[in-house]
Design an enzyme around this catalytic site. Structure first.
Site, short mmCIF file in Angstrom:
data_model
loop_
_atom_site.label_atom_id
_atom_site.label_comp_id
_atom_site.label_asym_id
_atom_site.label_seq_id
_atom_site.Cartn_x
_atom_site.Cartn_y
_atom_site.Cartn_z
N ASP A 40 0.87 -1.16 0.00
CA ASP A 40 0.00 0.00 0.00
C ASP A 40 0.92 1.22 0.00
O ASP A 40 2.10 1.12 0.38
CB ASP A 40 -0.88 -0.04 1.25
N ASP B 41 0.13 5.13 0.98
CA ASP B 41 0.03 6.07 2.10
C ASP B 41 0.01 5.33 3.43
O ASP B 41 -0.85 4.48 3.67
CB ASP B 41 -1.23 6.91 1.98
#
Length: 222
Positions: free
Chosen positions: A12, A14
């Site tokens: 992922d 952020d």
């Protein structure tokens, strides 16, 4: 039984690979200042970053997604963010060092994010990140927690899903990884809401600190 070495690592973006909260907090507080409100403390905003722009508007102004003015406020926030997408954002340490070694060894890795491409590409360019596969929110007809973006990232990297680790800081990341048949890795150093307990997510592995994650990844380096 020892954990099988991953052939590819998927992140992922952020709160997992890159600490983008400082720049998103700036945009969130710009929205508040625009409405004559005092800035919010950084840690309050940080906990909501993984929930996206709409959640940040709700935090900043108390406007729910269905409220009048929400869409306009969200666009203001996103415009402010787009103008300063990588001023303070940095790769989490010591992932930056590990990633340089992994990339240098030509080991496959990628990013699967629910961030739109228009904000992702300038950020990656500023940080000199060159993933072998990049799937953004607007690349497919579905996004996380659906498994399809993870499957597509694995396909582009030339590996089977079960040969991948997917690492994330949100429950939807773990849901997507489990649905995709990947090793699901939850990290607690990211943008975890107060009401969430990442250790209760149905992951295969959990790491409280980035350094602990890097230690585990380093064990698989040939």
């Amino acid at each position: 039984m020892p954990m099988q070495a991953p052939q590819a690592i998927l992140f992922d973006l952020d709160g997992t690979l890159v600490d983008t909260a400082p720049d998103l907090a700036q945009a969130t507080n710009a929205l508040r200042i625009h409405h004559g409100l005092d800035p919010l403390p950084f840690e309050v905003i940080r906990r909501q970053v993984s929930n996206g722009g709409s959640a940040l508007v709700t935090l900043a102004l108390g406007l729910e997604a269905t409220s009048d003015g929400h869409a306009h406020a969200r666009q203001f926030l996103l415009d402010a963010y787009e103008q300063a997408v990588a001023v303070h954002s940095r790769i989490f340490s010591p992932l930056d060092v590990w990633l340089k070694d992994w990339h240098g060894d030509q080991r496959p890795w990628g990013i699967v994010t629910n961030k739109p491409r228009r904000y992702t590409l300038p950020l990656l360019d500023a940080l000199a990140l060159q993933p072998g596969a990049l799937l953004c929110a607007d690349d497919l007809s579905v996004k996380k927690p659906a498994p399809e973006p993870l499957w597509e990232a694995a396909r582009r990297l030339g590996v089977e899903p079960e040969q991948c680790w997917y690492i994330g800081d949100h429950a939807r990341d773990i849901e997507a990884a489990v649905a995709a048949g990947m090793t699901a890795v939850a990290v607690g150093y990211g943008y975890i809401s107060e009401e969430d307990d990442y250790q209760q997510w149905p992951a295969d592995l959990w790491f409280a600190e980035c350094a602990a994650l890097v230690d585990a990844l380093g064990a698989f380096k040939r």
